[in-house]
Design an enzyme around this catalytic site. Structure first.
Site: not given
Length: 323
Positions: A234, A265, A283
């Protein structure tokens, strides 16, 4: 009784088909804004999301009393306001098993890309430059790998590194039964030992108050020179500002850094991503066809269990639901 489920993000068709096979009406609403979801939330018994849609207090308040459960097709659920869900009596569930292998494989892939400078060599080749001398690499064989977080993904990552004749250290203060990990050849050590002895450090912990900024400048200074740091867990576990400072002021500290997750993000600042020692991906740890199918089917099965049997599998907030 008939049920209705709102699918907010793109979920593998096999999962939606499973819901429909159980007589549940599905409405697919990929890309909706918060206000659009608020306007329709009250019609649904359950909402399914991946990572794009943010389930806010406003959405949760609009969903009750009909809304009973929010399902996350994947592991992390920081896009769901769990506190607000609990206050509104809405159960939050995730599907933590489906993406395990995919994330582990990416962590290992990033370590190999950095070790052999694959991303840098490829970029040069695409500029029609043949430059063998700049890309002397390193073997992973024989190195010490530190796994921070001894859960499913951490274990699968460690197992893959073991196959390359590495020593695998593991730090996890919350894991009680360590014997099964030791049988895999892992050595359980304290945090400072792992940080100071590892050639490759891979993060596999959730983002909590305890793990936020876990990797900061003070910790980086304790690492070996030419270390490889990988984060497929994370954003926010690494303090990006202090990591960038270390990359710029301690040129021998990192062989490279592999990042799949970020504090924001998409990122607000791209300095760290553009650094020559950083190999970055957007990601995509769980972004494989296999993983997305598994997490979709898993969360849809859990939604059916929740709605038809009041059985909440992989619930993260049952103990906080206000009766």
């Amino acid at each position: 009784m008939s049920f209705k489920v709102l699918v907010c993000d793109s979920v593998a068709k096999k999962g939606v088909e499973y819901l429909k096979s159980k007589g549940i009406e599905c409405v697919e609403a990929n890309g909706k804004t918060e206000d659009e979801i608020v306007a329709m939330a009250g019609e649904f018994d359950a909402i399914i999301v991946r990572s794009a849609t943010k389930i806010t207090p406003k959405i949760l308040s609009a969903g009750v009393p009909k809304l009973k459960v929010v399902g996350r097709a994947g592991v992390g659920y920081d896009n769901i306001n769990v506190e607000a869900a609990s206050e509104n009596g809405v159960v939050v569930m995730n599907s933590p098993f489906g993406s395990t292998i995919s994330v582990a494989e990416l962590a290992v892939a990033l370590a190999f890309a950095i070790s052999r400078k694959i991303h840098l060599a490829d970029a040069k080749m695409k500029k029609n430059v043949w430059d063998k001398k700049s890309f002397m690499g390193n073997e992973v064989n024989g190195k010490t790998v530190g796994i921070i977080g001894g859960g499913r993904i951490g274990v699968e990552t460690g197992k893959r590194f073991k196959a390359f004749n590495t020593r695998v250290l593991c730090y996890d203060p919350y894991y009680v039964n360590k014997e099964d990990r030791r049988l895999m050849g892992f050595e359980f050590v304290d945090f400072d030992t792992l940080i100071s002895q590892s050639d490759i450090i891979s993060l596999h912990v959730p983002k909590t108050k305890e793990t936020t900024n876990m990797i900061n400048l003070e910790v980086i200074k304790k690492m070996k020179d030419k270390v490889i740091l990988i984060n497929c867990a994370r954003g926010g576990i690494i303090n990006e500002t202090e990591l960038l400072e270390a990359l710029n002021t301690m040129p021998d500290k990192f062989l490279g850094v592999g990042l799949d997750v970020f504090e924001n993000e998409p990122p607000v600042k791209w300095d760290i991503i553009n650094h020559e020692k950083v190999c970055a991906t957007p990601h995509v740890g769980a972004s494989t066809k296999e993983a997305q199918q598994l997490v979709a089917v898993q969360i849809c099965e859990q939604i059916v269990e929740a709605l038809t049997k009041n059985n909440f599998v992989n619930a993260v907030n049952l103990d906080k639901i206000k009766k």
